[in-house]
Design a protein around this motif. Structure first.
Motif, mmCIF file in Angstrom:
data_model
loop_
_atom_site.group_PDB
_atom_site.id
_atom_site.type_symbol
_atom_site.label_atom_id
_atom_site.label_comp_id
_atom_site.label_asym_id
_atom_site.label_seq_id
_atom_site.Cartn_x
_atom_site.Cartn_y
_atom_site.Cartn_z
ATOM 1 N N PHE A 93 10.161 24.160 32.554
ATOM 2 C CA PHE A 93 11.224 25.159 32.611
ATOM 3 C C PHE A 93 11.318 25.938 31.305
ATOM 4 O O PHE A 93 11.536 27.143 31.314
ATOM 5 C CB PHE A 93 12.579 24.531 32.938
ATOM 6 N N VAL A 94 11.159 25.268 30.182
ATOM 7 C CA VAL A 94 11.210 25.968 28.893
ATOM 8 C C VAL A 94 10.092 27.010 28.828
ATOM 9 O O VAL A 94 10.284 28.127 28.364
ATOM 10 C CB VAL A 94 11.109 24.965 27.719
ATOM 11 N N ARG A 95 8.911 26.630 29.325
ATOM 12 C CA ARG A 95 7.781 27.567 29.318
ATOM 13 C C ARG A 95 8.012 28.736 30.270
ATOM 14 O O ARG A 95 7.489 29.810 30.069
ATOM 15 C CB ARG A 95 6.492 26.851 29.740
ATOM 16 N N ARG A 96 8.769 28.488 31.335
ATOM 17 C CA ARG A 96 8.895 29.502 32.385
ATOM 18 C C ARG A 96 10.294 30.109 32.493
ATOM 19 O O ARG A 96 10.642 30.702 33.503
ATOM 20 C CB ARG A 96 8.493 28.881 33.722
ATOM 21 N N TRP A 97 11.123 29.982 31.453
ATOM 22 C CA TRP A 97 12.487 30.490 31.581
ATOM 23 C C TRP A 97 12.519 32.000 31.784
ATOM 24 O O TRP A 97 13.360 32.504 32.529
ATOM 25 C CB TRP A 97 13.369 30.075 30.402
ATOM 26 N N ARG A 98 11.609 32.732 31.164
ATOM 27 C CA ARG A 98 11.627 34.192 31.322
ATOM 28 C C ARG A 98 11.336 34.595 32.769
ATOM 29 O O ARG A 98 12.101 35.369 33.357
ATOM 30 C CB ARG A 98 10.637 34.852 30.366
ATOM 31 N N SER A 100 11.639 32.742 35.379
ATOM 32 C CA SER A 100 12.725 32.180 36.198
ATOM 33 C C SER A 100 13.954 33.075 36.141
ATOM 34 O O SER A 100 14.605 33.334 37.157
ATOM 35 C CB SER A 100 13.090 30.775 35.706
ATOM 36 N N PHE A 101 14.279 33.559 34.943
ATOM 37 C CA PHE A 101 15.419 34.461 34.795
ATOM 38 C C PHE A 101 15.174 35.742 35.581
ATOM 39 O O PHE A 101 16.066 36.267 36.256
ATOM 40 C CB PHE A 101 15.669 34.767 33.318
ATOM 41 N N GLY A 102 13.954 36.265 35.516
ATOM 42 C CA GLY A 102 13.601 37.476 36.263
ATOM 43 C C GLY A 102 13.771 37.286 37.759
ATOM 44 O O GLY A 102 14.331 38.140 38.454
ATOM 45 N N TYR A 103 13.281 36.152 38.281
ATOM 46 C CA TYR A 103 13.430 35.874 39.706
ATOM 47 C C TYR A 103 14.901 35.740 40.082
ATOM 48 O O TYR A 103 15.339 36.224 41.130
ATOM 49 C CB TYR A 103 12.677 34.600 40.097
ATOM 50 N N ALA A 104 15.689 35.084 39.245
ATOM 51 C CA ALA A 104 17.113 34.906 39.523
ATOM 52 C C ALA A 104 17.840 36.248 39.544
ATOM 53 O O ALA A 104 18.656 36.512 40.437
ATOM 54 C CB ALA A 104 17.742 33.975 38.488
ATOM 55 N N VAL A 105 17.538 37.115 38.593
ATOM 56 C CA VAL A 105 18.172 38.435 38.555
ATOM 57 C C VAL A 105 17.754 39.252 39.776
ATOM 58 O O VAL A 105 18.587 39.892 40.422
ATOM 59 C CB VAL A 105 17.831 39.180 37.239
ATOM 60 N N ALA A 106 16.465 39.214 40.114
ATOM 61 C CA ALA A 106 15.980 39.975 41.275
ATOM 62 C C ALA A 106 16.643 39.482 42.559
ATOM 63 O O ALA A 106 17.098 40.291 43.385
ATOM 64 C CB ALA A 106 14.464 39.862 41.380
ATOM 65 N N LEU A 107 16.715 38.166 42.731
ATOM 66 C CA LEU A 107 17.335 37.609 43.934
ATOM 67 C C LEU A 107 18.816 37.975 44.004
ATOM 68 O O LEU A 107 19.325 38.391 45.058
ATOM 69 C CB LEU A 107 17.161 36.084 43.954
#
Length: 162
Positions: A93-98, A100-107
């Motif tokens: 998750f630390v490696r992929r937070w950016r 993940s944040f993008g997907y969350a904002v898009a959704l």
């Protein structure tokens, strides 16, 4: 020699140009600054401000710019260390937070806009109130999309370097 030439030609010309620009801004602070620059230009032209004083002002300006650049370099070094730590982390998750944040904002954006579109279609008389309420959400979307934009740009730059 150069300081004297700057004092006689360059600095008054610069002050006149900046002062003229400020004078066209309809704001009392801009008008005051324009008048101050006009008076300063006249003082330099008359010789009330010496070339030595101008040289000292230039030295001070250069030092301030140097300090600001040093501070900016330290900030960038800290940001780069943080990003490297993220990439090297064992935690996925630390490696992929950016992303993940993008997907969350898009959704969230899709769900919000879909809900608003459905509400307007199903209750057209409420459309003005719905749209007015949507305007109130613009600060939070501005922050979220701003963070996302910075993350995307920074990640793109990281990929170019890698």
């Amino acid at each position: 020699m150069i300081a004297a030439l700057l004092a006689q030609i360059g600095l008054p010309l610069l002050m006149k140009a900046v002062g003229s620009g400020l004078d066209h801004i309809d704001n009392p602070i801009a008008k005051t600054a324009a008048e101050g620059l006009k008076q300063m230009g006249e003082a330099v032209t008359k010789g009330d401000v010496t070339p030595a004083q101008i040289a000292e002002a230039n030295r001070h300006t250069e030092r301030m710019a140097e300090l600001e650049l040093t501070r900016d370099a330290k900030v960038l070094a800290t940001v780069n260390r943080t990003i490297r730590a993220e990439v090297q982390s064992e935690d996925a998750f630390v490696r992929r937070w950016r992303p993940s944040f993008g997907y969350a904002v898009a959704l969230t954006w899709i769900m919000t806009m879909g809900s608003i579109a459905a509400a307007i279609i199903l209750t057209p008389l409420q459309a003005p109130a719905i749209i007015a309420a949507l305007v109130n959400t613009s600060p939070i979307w501005g922050i979220a999309l701003g963070v996302l934009g910075v993350s995307v740009v920074k990640r793109s730059a990281d990929k170019k370097l890698g």
